[in-house]
Design a protein around this motif. Structure first.
Motif, PDB file in Angstrom:
ATOM      1  N   HIS A 100       0.816  -1.214   0.000  1.00 58.45           N
ATOM      2  CA  HIS A 100       0.000   0.000   0.000  1.00 58.45           C
ATOM      3  C   HIS A 100       0.856   1.273   0.000  1.00 58.45           C
ATOM      4  O   HIS A 100       0.314   2.374   0.110  1.00 58.45           O
ATOM      5  N   GLU A 101       2.162   1.082  -0.054  1.00 63.23           N
ATOM      6  CA  GLU A 101       3.113   2.197  -0.059  1.00 63.23           C
ATOM      7  C   GLU A 101       3.022   3.026   1.227  1.00 63.23           C
ATOM      8  O   GLU A 101       3.069   4.259   1.211  1.00 63.23           O
ATOM      9  N   ILE A 102       2.889   2.327   2.346  1.00 57.84           N
ATOM     10  CA  ILE A 102       2.809   2.975   3.653  1.00 57.84           C
ATOM     11  C   ILE A 102       4.105   2.686   4.418  1.00 57.84           C
ATOM     12  O   ILE A 102       4.469   1.520   4.605  1.00 57.84           O
ATOM     13  N   LEU A 103       4.765   3.741   4.844  1.00 50.91           N
ATOM     14  CA  LEU A 103       5.974   3.588   5.659  1.00 50.91           C
ATOM     15  C   LEU A 103       5.593   3.062   7.036  1.00 50.91           C
ATOM     16  O   LEU A 103       4.535   3.412   7.564  1.00 50.91           O
ATOM     17  N   PHE A 104       6.458   2.245   7.618  1.00 46.82           N
ATOM     18  CA  PHE A 104       6.199   1.716   8.956  1.00 46.82           C
ATOM     19  C   PHE A 104       7.465   1.785   9.787  1.00 46.82           C
ATOM     20  O   PHE A 104       8.565   1.685   9.275  1.00 46.82           O
ATOM     21  N   PRO A 105       7.278   1.948  11.111  1.00 40.88           N
ATOM     22  CA  PRO A 105       8.441   2.019  12.006  1.00 40.88           C
ATOM     23  C   PRO A 105       8.971   0.626  12.312  1.00 40.88           C
ATOM     24  O   PRO A 105       8.313  -0.383  12.032  1.00 40.88           O
ATOM     25  N   LYS A 106      10.150   0.588  12.906  1.00 41.90           N
ATOM     26  CA  LYS A 106      10.695  -0.681  13.389  1.00 41.90           C
ATOM     27  C   LYS A 106       9.949  -1.011  14.676  1.00 41.90           C
ATOM     28  O   LYS A 106      10.226  -0.420  15.719  1.00 41.90           O
ATOM     29  N   THR A 107       8.987  -1.894  14.563  1.00 37.74           N
ATOM     30  CA  THR A 107       8.178  -2.267  15.715  1.00 37.74           C
ATOM     31  C   THR A 107       7.726  -3.716  15.568  1.00 37.74           C
ATOM     32  O   THR A 107       7.655  -4.232  14.459  1.00 37.74           O
ATOM     33  N   HIS A 108       7.452  -4.329  16.712  1.00 40.68           N
ATOM     34  CA  HIS A 108       6.884  -5.672  16.711  1.00 40.68           C
ATOM     35  C   HIS A 108       5.409  -5.624  17.086  1.00 40.68           C
ATOM     36  O   HIS A 108       4.763  -6.654  17.191  1.00 40.68           O
ATOM     37  N   ASP A 109       4.888  -4.423  17.306  1.00 39.45           N
ATOM     38  CA  ASP A 109       3.517  -4.241  17.767  1.00 39.45           C
ATOM     39  C   ASP A 109       2.535  -4.383  16.601  1.00 39.45           C
ATOM     40  O   ASP A 109       2.428  -3.503  15.747  1.00 39.45           O
ATOM     41  N   LEU A 110       1.801  -5.490  16.587  1.00 39.44           N
ATOM     42  CA  LEU A 110       0.871  -5.760  15.501  1.00 39.44           C
ATOM     43  C   LEU A 110      -0.267  -4.746  15.456  1.00 39.44           C
ATOM     44  O   LEU A 110      -0.734  -4.377  14.373  1.00 39.44           O
ATOM     45  N   ILE A 111      -0.699  -4.276  16.604  1.00 43.90           N
ATOM     46  CA  ILE A 111      -1.793  -3.302  16.655  1.00 43.90           C
ATOM     47  C   ILE A 111      -1.341  -1.962  16.070  1.00 43.90           C
ATOM     48  O   ILE A 111      -2.091  -1.313  15.335  1.00 43.90           O
ATOM     49  N   GLU A 112      -0.114  -1.581  16.358  1.00 37.20           N
ATOM     50  CA  GLU A 112       0.431  -0.344  15.772  1.00 37.20           C
ATOM     51  C   GLU A 112       0.477  -0.457  14.247  1.00 37.20           C
ATOM     52  O   GLU A 112       0.125   0.490  13.530  1.00 37.20           O
ATOM     53  N   LEU A 113       0.875  -1.611  13.749  1.00 42.02           N
ATOM     54  CA  LEU A 113       0.918  -1.822  12.300  1.00 42.02           C
ATOM     55  C   LEU A 113      -0.488  -1.817  11.701  1.00 42.02           C
ATOM     56  O   LEU A 113      -0.708  -1.270  10.616  1.00 42.02           O
ATOM     57  N   LEU A 114      -1.444  -2.400  12.412  1.00 40.63           N
ATOM     58  CA  LEU A 114      -2.835  -2.401  11.951  1.00 40.63           C
ATOM     59  C   LEU A 114      -3.392  -0.983  11.855  1.00 40.63           C
ATOM     60  O   LEU A 114      -4.135  -0.667  10.922  1.00 40.63           O
ATOM     61  N   LYS A 115      -3.041  -0.155  12.813  1.00 43.12           N
ATOM     62  CA  LYS A 115      -3.520   1.230  12.796  1.00 43.12           C
ATOM     63  C   LYS A 115      -3.039   1.946  11.533  1.00 43.12           C
ATOM     64  O   LYS A 115      -3.769   2.764  10.964  1.00 43.12           O
ATOM     65  N   LEU A 116      -1.829   1.647  11.116  1.00 45.17           N
ATOM     66  CA  LEU A 116      -1.309   2.250   9.885  1.00 45.17           C
ATOM     67  C   LEU A 116      -2.080   1.769   8.651  1.00 45.17           C
ATOM     68  O   LEU A 116      -2.239   2.503   7.683  1.00 45.17           O
ATOM     69  N   LEU A 117      -2.557   0.536   8.714  1.00 42.08           N
ATOM     70  CA  LEU A 117      -3.308  -0.046   7.591  1.00 42.08           C
ATOM     71  C   LEU A 117      -4.779   0.355   7.577  1.00 42.08           C
ATOM     72  O   LEU A 117      -5.450   0.206   6.561  1.00 42.08           O
ATOM     73  N   GLN A 118      -5.281   0.817   8.703  1.00 36.44           N
ATOM     74  CA  GLN A 118      -6.716   1.073   8.844  1.00 36.44           C
ATOM     75  C   GLN A 118      -7.321   1.905   7.708  1.00 36.44           C
ATOM     76  O   GLN A 118      -8.382   1.547   7.200  1.00 36.44           O
TER      77      GLN A 118
END
Length: 133
Positions: free
Chosen positions: A58-76
């Protein structure tokens, strides 16, 4: 905005597949209790990498994290359905770090739930990733 190459997306997906395969192989070998946390760790890692693959798609930048919920928020914004089932992802979140050290343990029942959840989420995420490849 990022424009990842198709090969980078495939590389991320391959890494996710490796973690999934490792978890399922260890689980299939009737692992001893001492490896339950390793299986759960690889399950969490697989789903984390599938999420990151989808974020890249989706061409969304993401941080170095293991938090699945944080990653989901970016995808929302791009995939609200996934955030709608965040409770499934939340099951796997603790296994990124916590259970890899003494003091916490995972039961066989918890592991069964982790495996079931991982298989379900992996199938769902792979279908969404396939739309971009």
């Amino acid at each position: 905005m990022i424009h990842p190459s198709k090969s980078l997306v495939i590389e991320w997906e391959d890494k996710a597949e490796g973690d999934l395969e490792a978890a399922l192989t260890l689980n299939k070998n009737k692992s001893k209790k001492k490896t339950f946390y390793i299986i759960a760790f690889h399950c969490q890692q697989a789903i984390e990498k599938y999420l990151k693959t989808l974020l890249l798609s989706h061409e969304i930048l993401f941080p170095k994290t293991h938090d699945l919920i944080e990653l989901l928020k970016l995808l929302q914004p791009k995939d609200p359905f996934l955030y709608g089932i965040y409770s499934e992802f939340k099951i796997l979140n603790p296994y990124a770090v916590g259970f890899r050290y003494p003091g916490e343990d995972i039961t066989s029942e918890e592991l069964k739930k982790v495996i079931k959840t991982t298989k379900k989420l992996a199938l769902l995420l792979k279908k969404r990733i396939k739309e971009f490849l």
